[in-house]
Design a protein around this motif. Sequence first.
Motif, PDB file in Angstrom:
ATOM      1  N   GLY A   1      -9.368  13.908   4.209  1.00  0.00           N
ATOM      2  CA  GLY A   1      -8.226  12.963   3.718  1.00  0.00           C
ATOM      3  C   GLY A   1      -7.425  12.414   4.562  1.00  0.00           C
ATOM      4  O   GLY A   1      -6.659  12.428   4.790  1.00  0.00           O
ATOM      5  N   SER A   2      -6.700  13.943   5.686  1.00  0.00           N
ATOM      6  CA  SER A   2      -6.366  14.215   6.585  1.00  0.00           C
ATOM      7  C   SER A   2      -6.446  13.252   7.433  1.00  0.00           C
ATOM      8  O   SER A   2      -5.133  12.833   8.686  1.00  0.00           O
ATOM      9  CB  SER A   2      -6.133  15.627   7.567  1.00  0.00           C
ATOM     10  OG  SER A   2      -7.157  15.730   7.344  1.00  0.00           O
TER      11      SER A   2
ATOM     12  N   ASP B   1       0.609   6.322  -8.197  1.00  0.00           N
ATOM     13  CA  ASP B   1      -0.521   5.079  -8.002  1.00  0.00           C
ATOM     14  C   ASP B   1      -2.209   4.679  -8.495  1.00  0.00           C
ATOM     15  O   ASP B   1      -1.920   3.247  -9.111  1.00  0.00           O
ATOM     16  CB  ASP B   1      -0.954   5.931  -6.442  1.00  0.00           C
ATOM     17  CG  ASP B   1      -1.783   4.332  -5.549  1.00  0.00           C
ATOM     18  OD1 ASP B   1      -1.125   3.653  -5.049  1.00  0.00           O
ATOM     19  OD2 ASP B   1      -3.020   4.821  -5.057  1.00  0.00           O
TER      20      ASP B   1
ATOM     21  N   ASN C   1       0.640  -1.819   0.295  1.00  0.00           N
ATOM     22  CA  ASN C   1       0.037  -0.002  -0.136  1.00  0.00           C
ATOM     23  C   ASN C   1       1.145   1.452  -0.060  1.00  0.00           C
ATOM     24  O   ASN C   1       1.622   1.460   0.875  1.00  0.00           O
ATOM     25  CB  ASN C   1      -1.117   0.082   1.164  1.00  0.00           C
ATOM     26  CG  ASN C   1      -2.068   1.057   1.381  1.00  0.00           C
ATOM     27  OD1 ASN C   1      -2.311   1.735  -0.029  1.00  0.00           O
ATOM     28  ND2 ASN C   1      -3.028   0.947   1.868  1.00  0.00           N
TER      29      ASN C   1
ATOM     30  N   CYS D   1      -7.458  10.327   6.573  1.00  0.00           N
ATOM     31  CA  CYS D   1      -7.075   8.923   6.021  1.00  0.00           C
ATOM     32  C   CYS D   1      -5.416   8.039   7.100  1.00  0.00           C
ATOM     33  O   CYS D   1      -5.483   7.149   7.849  1.00  0.00           O
ATOM     34  CB  CYS D   1      -6.624   9.054   5.112  1.00  0.00           C
ATOM     35  SG  CYS D   1      -8.095   8.914   4.105  1.00  0.00           S
ATOM     36  N   THR D   2      -4.205   8.515   6.992  1.00  0.00           N
ATOM     37  CA  THR D   2      -3.158   8.117   7.728  1.00  0.00           C
ATOM     38  C   THR D   2      -3.374   7.925   8.787  1.00  0.00           C
ATOM     39  O   THR D   2      -2.772   6.927   9.467  1.00  0.00           O
ATOM     40  CB  THR D   2      -2.167   9.170   6.939  1.00  0.00           C
ATOM     41  OG1 THR D   2      -1.745   9.307   6.108  1.00  0.00           O
ATOM     42  CG2 THR D   2      -0.761   8.680   7.248  1.00  0.00           C
TER      43      THR D   2
ATOM     44  N   ALA E   1      -5.293   5.188   9.372  1.00  0.00           N
ATOM     45  CA  ALA E   1      -5.180   3.438   9.083  1.00  0.00           C
ATOM     46  C   ALA E   1      -3.239   3.345  10.332  1.00  0.00           C
ATOM     47  O   ALA E   1      -3.866   1.871   9.829  1.00  0.00           O
ATOM     48  CB  ALA E   1      -4.837   3.718   7.849  1.00  0.00           C
TER      49      ALA E   1
ATOM     50  N   ILE F   1      -0.549   4.320  -0.954  1.00  0.00           N
ATOM     51  CA  ILE F   1      -1.387   5.692  -0.569  1.00  0.00           C
ATOM     52  C   ILE F   1      -1.087   6.283   0.599  1.00  0.00           C
ATOM     53  O   ILE F   1      -1.099   7.485   1.134  1.00  0.00           O
ATOM     54  CB  ILE F   1      -2.327   5.438  -1.847  1.00  0.00           C
ATOM     55  CG1 ILE F   1      -3.124   6.903  -1.928  1.00  0.00           C
ATOM     56  CG2 ILE F   1      -3.564   4.796  -0.594  1.00  0.00           C
ATOM     57  CD1 ILE F   1      -2.571   7.395  -3.281  1.00  0.00           C
ATOM     58  N   PHE F   2      -1.427   5.396   1.657  1.00  0.00           N
ATOM     59  CA  PHE F   2      -1.645   6.186   2.935  1.00  0.00           C
ATOM     60  C   PHE F   2      -0.452   7.241   3.350  1.00  0.00           C
ATOM     61  O   PHE F   2      -0.553   8.052   3.786  1.00  0.00           O
ATOM     62  CB  PHE F   2      -1.888   4.785   4.164  1.00  0.00           C
ATOM     63  CG  PHE F   2      -3.499   4.114   3.975  1.00  0.00           C
ATOM     64  CD1 PHE F   2      -4.652   5.333   4.392  1.00  0.00           C
ATOM     65  CD2 PHE F   2      -3.744   3.275   3.040  1.00  0.00           C
ATOM     66  CE1 PHE F   2      -5.467   5.299   3.793  1.00  0.00           C
ATOM     67  CE2 PHE F   2      -5.054   2.754   2.855  1.00  0.00           C
ATOM     68  CZ  PHE F   2      -6.599   3.678   3.281  1.00  0.00           C
ATOM     69  N   ILE F   3       0.621   6.503   3.657  1.00  0.00           N
ATOM     70  CA  ILE F   3       1.937   6.837   3.757  1.00  0.00           C
ATOM     71  C   ILE F   3       2.449   7.815   2.754  1.00  0.00           C
ATOM     72  O   ILE F   3       2.768   8.374   2.951  1.00  0.00           O
ATOM     73  CB  ILE F   3       2.775   6.285   4.464  1.00  0.00           C
ATOM     74  CG1 ILE F   3       1.794   5.167   5.308  1.00  0.00           C
ATOM     75  CG2 ILE F   3       3.659   7.053   5.019  1.00  0.00           C
ATOM     76  CD1 ILE F   3       1.518   5.645   6.364  1.00  0.00           C
TER      77      ILE F   3
END
Length: 159
Positions: free
Chosen positions: A103-104, A31, A6, A106-107, A110, A8-10
Amino acid sequence: MIACSNTIFIGVPVTQAILGERFTSYALLYDVGHVLVFWTLGVYFMQKDGEVNSGREASAFFSWDTLKKLLSPGFIGLIAAILLLAFNVKVFPFALKTFKYLGSLCTPMALIYIGHVIQKTDLKTSGVTKTAFVVTVCCSRRKPALAFLFCYLSGRRAR
């Protein structure tokens, strides 16, 4: 599947922190290719491996099932965002602000979830295999080393 981790998250938050908002689109373009490889070749090889191990005949690479798996919600959202940008569609400012806040999250969410799963995993009974160890080492050591080497050889330096 080492190559299909993965990103995108980081990857996006790190890109934003180091290079700024302007370079986020490059991370997202990476991505897109990454998602295509994962949801085509990655899913095909995992499905084929599962079918062979269960004694069933492996399905074809180009099939309706493979196409359905390619059209995951994340990929559809990514394509929709690219189309909105390509056609210069204006989004309401309140919607942009809301999406930025979501969006901020998400990381951190996760990472909290991953930490929770790791904390709940009993390593004695989970059967950590040699393969899992190799994947972990490759992801945490080899990839950053290759990225550093690429940046060094291409003349890129930290600011």
